[in-house]
Design a protein around this motif. Structure first.
Motif, PDB file in Angstrom:
ATOM      1  N   LEU A   1       0.790  -0.886  -0.039  1.00 16.31           N
ATOM      2  CA  LEU A   1       0.226   0.362  -0.245  1.00 16.31           C
ATOM      3  C   LEU A   1       1.059   1.493   0.333  1.00 16.31           C
ATOM      4  O   LEU A   1       1.876   1.305   0.720  1.00 16.31           O
ATOM      5  CB  LEU A   1      -1.197   0.040   1.367  1.00 16.31           C
ATOM      6  CG  LEU A   1      -2.149   1.161   1.296  1.00 16.31           C
ATOM      7  CD1 LEU A   1      -2.755   1.195   0.140  1.00 16.31           C
ATOM      8  CD2 LEU A   1      -2.868   0.775   2.932  1.00 16.31           C
ATOM      9  N   THR A   2       0.257   2.491  -0.825  1.00 18.15           N
ATOM     10  CA  THR A   2       0.822   3.762  -0.924  1.00 18.15           C
ATOM     11  C   THR A   2       0.008   4.723  -0.555  1.00 18.15           C
ATOM     12  O   THR A   2      -0.940   4.196  -0.959  1.00 18.15           O
ATOM     13  CB  THR A   2       1.387   3.503  -2.348  1.00 18.15           C
ATOM     14  OG1 THR A   2       0.975   3.474  -3.237  1.00 18.15           O
ATOM     15  CG2 THR A   2       4.050   2.447  -2.544  1.00 18.15           C
ATOM     16  N   MET A   3       0.476   5.286  -0.698  1.00 19.28           N
ATOM     17  CA  MET A   3      -0.277   7.117  -0.738  1.00 19.28           C
ATOM     18  C   MET A   3      -1.263   7.259  -2.352  1.00 19.28           C
ATOM     19  O   MET A   3      -2.093   7.725  -2.268  1.00 19.28           O
ATOM     20  CB  MET A   3       0.300   8.487  -0.345  1.00 19.28           C
ATOM     21  CG  MET A   3      -0.584   9.727  -0.145  1.00 19.28           C
ATOM     22  SD  MET A   3      -1.871   9.284   1.156  1.00 19.28           S
ATOM     23  CE  MET A   3      -1.036   8.978   2.332  1.00 19.28           C
ATOM     24  N   ALA A   4      -0.146   6.694  -3.254  1.00 16.56           N
ATOM     25  CA  ALA A   4      -0.576   7.091  -4.398  1.00 16.56           C
ATOM     26  C   ALA A   4      -1.212   5.796  -4.716  1.00 16.56           C
ATOM     27  O   ALA A   4      -2.404   6.016  -4.975  1.00 16.56           O
ATOM     28  CB  ALA A   4       0.431   6.535  -5.563  1.00 16.56           C
ATOM     29  N   LYS A   5      -1.697   4.834  -4.763  1.00 17.16           N
ATOM     30  CA  LYS A   5      -2.892   4.228  -4.550  1.00 17.16           C
ATOM     31  C   LYS A   5      -4.058   3.939  -4.134  1.00 17.16           C
ATOM     32  O   LYS A   5      -4.961   3.965  -4.533  1.00 17.16           O
ATOM     33  CB  LYS A   5      -2.082   2.325  -4.068  1.00 17.16           C
ATOM     34  CG  LYS A   5      -1.543   1.839  -4.909  1.00 17.16           C
ATOM     35  CD  LYS A   5      -1.023   0.228  -4.699  1.00 17.16           C
ATOM     36  CE  LYS A   5      -0.102  -0.491  -5.167  1.00 17.16           C
ATOM     37  NZ  LYS A   5      -0.686  -1.246  -6.621  1.00 17.16           N
ATOM     38  N   ILE A   6      -3.333   4.816  -3.132  1.00 15.89           N
ATOM     39  CA  ILE A   6      -5.074   5.204  -1.627  1.00 15.89           C
ATOM     40  C   ILE A   6      -5.565   6.491  -2.688  1.00 15.89           C
ATOM     41  O   ILE A   6      -7.004   6.157  -3.311  1.00 15.89           O
ATOM     42  CB  ILE A   6      -4.757   5.538  -0.515  1.00 15.89           C
ATOM     43  CG1 ILE A   6      -4.236   4.987   0.342  1.00 15.89           C
ATOM     44  CG2 ILE A   6      -5.803   6.193  -0.366  1.00 15.89           C
ATOM     45  CD1 ILE A   6      -3.537   4.791   1.519  1.00 15.89           C
ATOM     46  N   MET A   7      -4.939   6.930  -3.484  1.00 11.72           N
ATOM     47  CA  MET A   7      -5.243   8.568  -3.583  1.00 11.72           C
ATOM     48  C   MET A   7      -5.315   7.962  -5.729  1.00 11.72           C
ATOM     49  O   MET A   7      -6.262   9.121  -5.859  1.00 11.72           O
ATOM     50  CB  MET A   7      -4.600   9.301  -4.040  1.00 11.72           C
ATOM     51  CG  MET A   7      -3.742   9.962  -2.493  1.00 11.72           C
ATOM     52  SD  MET A   7      -5.330  10.632  -1.762  1.00 11.72           S
ATOM     53  CE  MET A   7      -6.453  12.099  -1.973  1.00 11.72           C
ATOM     54  N   GLN A   8      -4.943   6.807  -6.267  1.00 13.55           N
ATOM     55  CA  GLN A   8      -5.444   7.359  -7.342  1.00 13.55           C
ATOM     56  C   GLN A   8      -7.020   6.382  -7.281  1.00 13.55           C
ATOM     57  O   GLN A   8      -7.551   6.564  -8.539  1.00 13.55           O
ATOM     58  CB  GLN A   8      -4.365   5.920  -8.354  1.00 13.55           C
ATOM     59  CG  GLN A   8      -3.760   6.621  -8.693  1.00 13.55           C
ATOM     60  CD  GLN A   8      -2.229   5.662  -9.309  1.00 13.55           C
ATOM     61  OE1 GLN A   8      -2.083   4.700  -8.141  1.00 13.55           O
ATOM     62  NE2 GLN A   8      -1.195   5.633  -9.753  1.00 13.55           N
ATOM     63  N   GLN A   9      -7.228   5.497  -6.491  1.00 15.46           N
ATOM     64  CA  GLN A   9      -8.795   4.636  -6.412  1.00 15.46           C
ATOM     65  C   GLN A   9      -9.459   5.851  -6.300  1.00 15.46           C
ATOM     66  O   GLN A   9     -10.620   6.342  -6.440  1.00 15.46           O
ATOM     67  CB  GLN A   9      -8.557   3.804  -5.741  1.00 15.46           C
ATOM     68  CG  GLN A   9      -8.156   2.431  -6.195  1.00 15.46           C
ATOM     69  CD  GLN A   9      -8.800   2.406  -7.145  1.00 15.46           C
ATOM     70  OE1 GLN A   9      -9.868   2.328  -6.910  1.00 15.46           O
ATOM     71  NE2 GLN A   9      -7.831   1.374  -8.314  1.00 15.46           N
TER      72      GLN A   9
ATOM     73  N   PRO B   1       7.223  15.425  -6.132  1.00 18.23           N
ATOM     74  CA  PRO B   1       7.527  14.421  -5.745  1.00 18.23           C
ATOM     75  C   PRO B   1       7.622  15.254  -4.239  1.00 18.23           C
ATOM     76  O   PRO B   1       7.797  15.310  -4.245  1.00 18.23           O
ATOM     77  CB  PRO B   1       9.302  13.568  -5.477  1.00 18.23           C
ATOM     78  CG  PRO B   1       8.903  14.247  -6.903  1.00 18.23           C
ATOM     79  CD  PRO B   1       8.852  15.535  -6.887  1.00 18.23           C
ATOM     80  N   HIS B   2       6.376  14.347  -3.004  1.00 18.86           N
ATOM     81  CA  HIS B   2       6.099  14.488  -1.963  1.00 18.86           C
ATOM     82  C   HIS B   2       7.095  13.723  -0.773  1.00 18.86           C
ATOM     83  O   HIS B   2       7.602  12.722  -1.416  1.00 18.86           O
ATOM     84  CB  HIS B   2       4.515  14.110  -1.411  1.00 18.86           C
ATOM     85  CG  HIS B   2       4.179  14.282  -0.451  1.00 18.86           C
ATOM     86  ND1 HIS B   2       4.347  13.779   0.770  1.00 18.86           N
ATOM     87  CD2 HIS B   2       2.795  15.079  -0.109  1.00 18.86           C
ATOM     88  CE1 HIS B   2       3.774  14.879   1.883  1.00 18.86           C
ATOM     89  NE2 HIS B   2       3.269  15.526   0.971  1.00 18.86           N
ATOM     90  N   PRO B   3       7.348  14.853   0.257  1.00 16.70           N
ATOM     91  CA  PRO B   3       8.971  14.924   1.004  1.00 16.70           C
ATOM     92  C   PRO B   3       8.240  13.408   1.139  1.00 16.70           C
ATOM     93  O   PRO B   3       9.262  13.284   2.014  1.00 16.70           O
ATOM     94  CB  PRO B   3       8.999  15.662   1.827  1.00 16.70           C
ATOM     95  CG  PRO B   3       7.582  16.310   1.994  1.00 16.70           C
ATOM     96  CD  PRO B   3       7.083  16.541   0.007  1.00 16.70           C
ATOM     97  N   LYS B   4       7.007  12.860   1.728  1.00 10.15           N
ATOM     98  CA  LYS B   4       6.740  11.976   2.772  1.00 10.15           C
ATOM     99  C   LYS B   4       6.665  10.609   2.040  1.00 10.15           C
ATOM    100  O   LYS B   4       6.485   9.386   1.819  1.00 10.15           O
ATOM    101  CB  LYS B   4       5.634  11.860   3.462  1.00 10.15           C
ATOM    102  CG  LYS B   4       6.317  13.117   4.903  1.00 10.15           C
ATOM    103  CD  LYS B   4       5.432  13.076   6.000  1.00 10.15           C
ATOM    104  CE  LYS B   4       5.602  13.969   7.129  1.00 10.15           C
ATOM    105  NZ  LYS B   4       4.884  13.877   7.923  1.00 10.15           N
ATOM    106  N   PHE B   5       5.437  11.138   0.411  1.00 10.12           N
ATOM    107  CA  PHE B   5       5.226   9.583  -0.257  1.00 10.12           C
ATOM    108  C   PHE B   5       5.207   9.698  -1.040  1.00 10.12           C
ATOM    109  O   PHE B   5       4.664   8.999  -2.178  1.00 10.12           O
ATOM    110  CB  PHE B   5       3.008   9.930   0.176  1.00 10.12           C
ATOM    111  CG  PHE B   5       3.055  10.254   1.883  1.00 10.12           C
ATOM    112  CD1 PHE B   5       3.546   9.578   2.325  1.00 10.12           C
ATOM    113  CD2 PHE B   5       2.523  11.783   1.753  1.00 10.12           C
ATOM    114  CE1 PHE B   5       2.485  10.331   3.549  1.00 10.12           C
ATOM    115  CE2 PHE B   5       1.995  11.768   3.204  1.00 10.12           C
ATOM    116  CZ  PHE B   5       1.551  10.974   3.710  1.00 10.12           C
ATOM    117  N   GLY B   6       6.173  10.193  -1.808  1.00  8.45           N
ATOM    118  CA  GLY B   6       6.838  10.409  -3.289  1.00  8.45           C
ATOM    119  C   GLY B   6       5.742  10.806  -4.004  1.00  8.45           C
ATOM    120  O   GLY B   6       5.206  11.971  -3.669  1.00  8.45           O
ATOM    121  N   VAL B   7       6.099  10.394  -5.294  1.00  4.77           N
ATOM    122  CA  VAL B   7       4.719  10.809  -6.261  1.00  4.77           C
ATOM    123  C   VAL B   7       3.727  10.151  -6.280  1.00  4.77           C
ATOM    124  O   VAL B   7       3.864   8.512  -6.255  1.00  4.77           O
ATOM    125  CB  VAL B   7       5.594  10.119  -7.809  1.00  4.77           C
ATOM    126  CG1 VAL B   7       4.331  10.902  -8.670  1.00  4.77           C
ATOM    127  CG2 VAL B   7       6.790  10.904  -8.246  1.00  4.77           C
TER     128      VAL B   7
END
Length: 618
Positions: free
Chosen positions: A510-518, A541-547
């Motif tokens: 799980l990544t922040m990207a997966k959450i926000m893409q959905q 790129p987010h300092p904590k969560f990347g792209v």
């Protein structure tokens, strides 16, 4: 003297029902109009946001809303959300509150206060600074308030709404069910809506040092807990055009005609073909991405083909594309070039695949000959055709072309088709998902992920995906299940997708990207998608969560036409990206002094890249 006194007394105690008055309408009558006008402001704002976030785009064009595709905002495009809110909705709130207070109809008071908060928060999201404390008073040149004042004013108003919605009403008061077209008069659903908005708005403070994840989680405990708690504005697919209020869905109206397409960035989300994607087709893809029926020369059969997305990073729109295509049952010759004119199919030709499902354009440019792969998001209503009044089968056909009326709506009888199965949220009777359980799930997933509870975030993330599919099914069940693109998403499809490589299967994946893409998929055509992109600084790129939003980028056209609006030299600069829309013509024309004083860049094109208050760090 007696006659005169009697006349005077009669005039004092009676209102002329034929004359416009702010005191005559009862709370139920006024609320319906306010709700519909608010939805107009909210959904129209969502349309504009969707052009910015690249959910949809437009075919080649250079005026008004076409400019939003290149991240420019002409006044003609920024005025309507303001007008729908202030002129048609907000101006009616105080009279509603006064009338409801007289009869102790506290639920109407609470609803009006909730809409007051929601509407002004929408204005903050769009414009940044705005008249607020003096906005609905007698001052015709109200002062502007900064974003912080508006934000906390809306939060306070929301608390007042919760207080009144929690009260018991006397039996003599007008029941909320008589005027409520969103939640059927259920005060408990309104309370869940209020707490859902509180969670949404508190989460928008994610850039602030005082961001409070626990306060958000506390609000989520009282927000929608299932799809039964969703606040939805239903629309009607009907041929009648004189019904007061919302008939067709606002996104159907706003994205009407055949001029809008889906983008590559958005279709890649649904097909999982973005950089790093699994390639697993999301079952929502065939319901959201429009399709068109083509003839397959290899199999000799017709087949549905999913639209490709327009790549806004390419020069397609500055190269006169994509162009519109029409489909004709027959044409003058069997070649692939566009004939000088169409001819009606003969009886012998009807059913001959050589003459059916062939797509054509009058554009002779070689680069434009393949643009039929970009299918319009729009499906018209069968109500246009006298013999097809079934409003659940509105897709694919229309009996109009260049003013002609054609007599038989069949593929093989010389009839022009509308180009598309359409898209779930853009059909005439599409639901407006104003606040939903699936949004709450994704907020919870984000908050728990930030707190380090990745296991809890995974559960909420998967629940959000399922909840959105099931929310779509509530509408899809109403359609003819033989119609392509309108079938219910089966349990096998839902569970299969949730178990696939497209979805994180454990906390490590799980990544922040997966959450926000959905969340981006589930919140299609909403301002909140734009709010989220601003919070994460788009694809920087987010300092904590990347792209967080891979592959998203500036449209090609920005460099050619709108670059001066965005002085940021790199994606990591907040001023590289759109942060608001410019103030509308009403404020410029009639409140110009206060408008000019509201922001140092108020009258500059660079205002488009100035963050609104909640989008700033402190």
């Amino acid at each position: 003297m007696l006659n005169f006194a009697s006349c005077k007394k009669w005039l004092d105690v009676n209102d002329n029902p034929s004359k416009a008055s702010e005191v005559v309408p009862t709370p139920d009558l006024r609320l319906r109009s306010i709700q519909m006008q608010f939805v107009d402001a909210y959904e129209s704002s969502g349309t504009r946001a969707a052009w910015i976030t690249q959910n949809v785009t437009k075919i080649t064009g250079s005026t008004n809303n076409d400019a939003i595709i290149r991240w420019d905002f002409p006044l003609a495009s920024t005025t309507w959300p303001y007008q729908a809110w202030f002129v048609y909705a907000a101006s009616n709130l105080e009279p509603l509150i006064n009338k409801a207070t007289e009869e102790e109809a506290w639920h109407y008071v609470g609803v009006a206060q909730l809409i007051h908060a929601w509407g002004f928060m929408l204005m903050l999201d769009l414009y940044g600074e705005m008249p607020y404390t003096e906005a609905l008073g007698s001052n015709i040149s109200p002062k502007y308030d900064d974003g912080k004042t508006i934000f906390y004013g809306c939060m306070d108003m929301l608390d007042k709404a919760i207080e009144n919605l929690s009260k018991a009403q006397p039996a003599s008061a007008t029941p909320l069910s008589g005027g409520d077209v969103w939640n059927n008069g259920d005060p408990q659903k309104w309370l869940k809506l209020a707490y859902g908005l509180k969670a949404r708005w508190l989460n928008n403070l994610s850039k602030k040092s005082f961001y409070d994840p626990d306060a958000i989680l506390a609000a989520l405990e009282k927000a929608p807990q299932s799809n039964a708690d969703n606040t939805v504005m239903d629309a009607i697919n009907t041929s009648e055009t004189n019904i007061s209020g919302i008939v067709a869905a606002l996104q159907h109206t706003n994205l009407g005609g055949t001029g809008n397409r889906m983008t590559k960035w958005y279709t890649d989300l649904l097909t999982n073909t973005f950089t790093g994607g699994s390639g697993v087709m999301d079952p929502r893809a065939t319901r959201i991405i429009p399709s068109a029926e083509f003839y397959n020369s290899t199999t000799g059969k017709k087949e549905w083909r999913l639209s490709q997305g327009v790549d806004l990073k390419s020069n397609i729109r500055t190269s006169a594309g994509p162009v519109s295509y029409e489909i004709m049952a027959t044409k003058a010759d069997p070649t692939t070039t566009h004939p000088s004119g169409y001819v009606r199919a003969t009886a012998a030709q009807r059913g001959d695949p050589l003459f059916t499902n062939r797509w054509f354009t009058t554009n002779t440019t070689a680069a434009r000959q393949g643009d039929s792969v970009y299918v319009s998001v729009y499906s018209d209503r069968l109500d246009w055709i006298a013999d097809f009044q079934d409003n659940k089968n509105d897709q694919y056909l229309a009996n109009r072309y260049n003013g002609m009326t054609l007599d038989n709506p069949n593929f093989n009888d010389g009839v022009i088709n509308i180009n598309s199965t359409g898209s779930f949220y853009i059909r005439a009777d599409a639901p407006a998902h104003l606040l939903t359980y699936h949004e709450m799930c994704f907020i919870k997933a984000e908050v728990l992920f930030r707190k380090g509870d990745v296991g809890g975030a995974l559960i909420a993330y998967k629940a959000g995906i399922r909840a959105h599919m099931e929310a779509m099914n509530e509408k899809l069940r109403e359609y003819d299940q033989t119609k392509y693109g309108k079938q219910v998403i089966s349990e096998a499809e839902i569970s299969g997708f949730l178990a696939s490589g497209a979805v994180a299967q454990n906390a490590g994946e799980l990544t922040m990207a997966k959450i926000m893409q959905q969340k981006q998929i589930a919140m299609s055509l909403t301002v909140q998608n734009w709010n989220d992109m601003r919070r994460f600084n788009y694809s920087a790129p987010h300092p904590k969560f990347g792209v967080v939003y891979p592959d998203f980028g500036r449209p090609f056209e920005v460099n050619a036409t709108s670059l001066e609006c965005y002085p940021g030299g790199a994606p990591t600069d907040v001023r590289y990206w759109p942060r608001r829309i410019q103030q509308c013509s009403h404020e410029r024309n009639y409140n110009s002094t206060n408008w000019m004083a509201s922001n140092p860049e108020a009258n500059l094109r660079t205002i488009l890249s100035v963050p609104v208050w909640w989008d700033t760090e402190e």
